[in-house]
Design a protein around this motif. Structure first.
Motif, PDB file in Angstrom:
ATOM      1  N   LEU A 142      -6.729  -2.769 -14.341  1.00  0.00           N
ATOM      2  CA  LEU A 142      -5.949  -2.261 -13.219  1.00  0.00           C
ATOM      3  C   LEU A 142      -6.244  -0.775 -13.097  1.00  0.00           C
ATOM      4  N   LEU A 143      -6.617  -0.350 -11.880  1.00  0.00           N
ATOM      5  CA  LEU A 143      -6.986   1.043 -11.635  1.00  0.00           C
ATOM      6  C   LEU A 143      -5.824   1.799 -11.006  1.00  0.00           C
ATOM      7  N   ASP A 144      -5.676   3.061 -11.417  1.00  0.00           N
ATOM      8  CA  ASP A 144      -4.642   3.910 -10.820  1.00  0.00           C
ATOM      9  C   ASP A 144      -5.121   4.410  -9.455  1.00  0.00           C
ATOM     10  N   GLN A 145      -4.342   5.270  -8.805  1.00  0.00           N
ATOM     11  CA  GLN A 145      -4.684   5.770  -7.471  1.00  0.00           C
ATOM     12  C   GLN A 145      -5.961   6.608  -7.463  1.00  0.00           C
ATOM     13  N   LYS A 146      -6.352   7.144  -8.621  1.00  0.00           N
ATOM     14  CA  LYS A 146      -7.585   7.931  -8.718  1.00  0.00           C
ATOM     15  C   LYS A 146      -8.790   7.058  -9.044  1.00  0.00           C
ATOM     16  N   GLY A 147      -8.576   5.741  -9.183  1.00  0.00           N
ATOM     17  CA  GLY A 147      -9.667   4.825  -9.499  1.00  0.00           C
ATOM     18  C   GLY A 147      -9.986   4.737 -10.985  1.00  0.00           C
ATOM     19  N   GLN A 148      -9.106   5.244 -11.832  1.00  0.00           N
ATOM     20  CA  GLN A 148      -9.310   5.221 -13.278  1.00  0.00           C
ATOM     21  C   GLN A 148      -8.515   4.066 -13.902  1.00  0.00           C
ATOM     22  N   PRO A 149      -9.049   3.430 -14.945  1.00  0.00           N
ATOM     23  CA  PRO A 149      -8.316   2.346 -15.605  1.00  0.00           C
ATOM     24  C   PRO A 149      -7.007   2.860 -16.212  1.00  0.00           C
ATOM     25  N   CYS A 150      -5.905   2.184 -15.892  1.00  0.00           N
ATOM     26  CA  CYS A 150      -4.612   2.536 -16.486  1.00  0.00           C
ATOM     27  C   CYS A 150      -4.069   1.386 -17.336  1.00  0.00           C
TER      28      CYS A 150
ATOM     29  N   ARG B 275       0.824  -1.204   0.000  1.00  0.00           N
ATOM     30  CA  ARG B 275       0.000   0.000   0.000  1.00  0.00           C
ATOM     31  C   ARG B 275       0.860   1.257   0.000  1.00  0.00           C
ATOM     32  N   GLY B 276       0.621   2.130  -0.969  1.00  0.00           N
ATOM     33  CA  GLY B 276       1.342   3.384  -1.069  1.00  0.00           C
ATOM     34  C   GLY B 276       2.611   3.307  -1.897  1.00  0.00           C
ATOM     35  N   ALA B 277       3.168   2.117  -2.054  1.00  0.00           N
ATOM     36  CA  ALA B 277       4.416   1.969  -2.807  1.00  0.00           C
ATOM     37  C   ALA B 277       4.158   1.745  -4.302  1.00  0.00           C
ATOM     38  N   LEU B 278       2.943   1.393  -4.644  1.00  0.00           N
ATOM     39  CA  LEU B 278       2.580   1.143  -6.043  1.00  0.00           C
ATOM     40  C   LEU B 278       1.603   2.207  -6.523  1.00  0.00           C
ATOM     41  N   PRO B 279       1.619   2.517  -7.808  1.00  0.00           N
ATOM     42  CA  PRO B 279       0.708   3.550  -8.321  1.00  0.00           C
ATOM     43  C   PRO B 279      -0.694   3.021  -8.650  1.00  0.00           C
ATOM     44  N   PHE B 280      -1.067   1.901  -8.048  1.00  0.00           N
ATOM     45  CA  PHE B 280      -2.355   1.272  -8.353  1.00  0.00           C
ATOM     46  C   PHE B 280      -3.225   1.199  -7.113  1.00  0.00           C
ATOM     47  N   SER B 281      -4.543   1.209  -7.309  1.00  0.00           N
ATOM     48  CA  SER B 281      -5.463   1.120  -6.179  1.00  0.00           C
ATOM     49  C   SER B 281      -6.198  -0.203  -6.128  1.00  0.00           C
ATOM     50  N   LYS B 282      -6.399  -0.844  -7.299  1.00  0.00           N
ATOM     51  CA  LYS B 282      -7.214  -2.053  -7.305  1.00  0.00           C
ATOM     52  C   LYS B 282      -7.175  -2.713  -8.686  1.00  0.00           C
ATOM     53  N   ALA B 283      -7.324  -4.025  -8.702  1.00  0.00           N
ATOM     54  CA  ALA B 283      -7.519  -4.777  -9.945  1.00  0.00           C
ATOM     55  C   ALA B 283      -8.951  -5.283  -9.956  1.00  0.00           C
ATOM     56  N   LYS B 284      -9.541  -5.326 -11.143  1.00  0.00           N
ATOM     57  CA  LYS B 284     -10.926  -5.773 -11.293  1.00  0.00           C
ATOM     58  C   LYS B 284     -11.018  -6.773 -12.447  1.00  0.00           C
TER      59      LYS B 284
END
Length: 133
Positions: free
Chosen positions: A51-59, A26-35
């Motif tokens: 894979l979602l970025d820290q803002k919850g947008q697909p990256c 947590r915090g070390a990666l630029p991702f928030s969640k995989a779906k």
């Protein structure tokens, strides 16, 4: 004998692994969640993985094919690449991948033609699985 793994089952396991990595770092990666199995506005076609970025947008989005499936013998199957690219475009992701479990290919969305002579991609060998057994 157990039932063969289905593409959706495998994608679900991968999402679990990725979310576990995200949570433990947590915090070390630029991702928030995989779906799994995400839909984009204006389409009924589902993405296998997002894979979602820290803002919850697909990256990053991608298509997973099992190596014994007719379109899974290689991550360079043109129809699969085009499908993955179109889904990433609709999702607004900067990257997409094609993955046949054995080999993952990471493609930049900015590449104008996935099949051009000088195309850019990253190719990652992962496993050597040939059958559902």
């Amino acid at each position: 004998m157990s039932a063969a793994v289905h593409e959706l089952d495998f994608a679900s396991m991968v999402v679990g692994w990725v979310n576990s990595l995200i949570e433990s770092n947590r915090g070390a990666l630029p991702f928030s969640k995989a779906k799994i199995e995400g839909l984009s506005t204006g389409s009924r076609k589902r993405r296998d993985f997002t894979l979602l970025d820290q803002k919850g947008q697909p990256c990053l989005t991608g298509e997973i094919k099992l190596p014994w499936a007719s379109d899974g013998h290689s991550p360079f199957v043109e129809d699969v690449i085009l499908d993955a690219r179109n889904k990433a475009t609709r999702a607004g992701a900067s990257w997409f991948f094609t993955w046949n479990v054995n080999e993952l290919v990471l493609w930049p969305q900015s590449e104008p033609n996935a099949f051009s002579q000088g195309r850019r991609f990253d190719r990652i060998a992962i496993a050597n699985i040939r059958s559902p057994a």
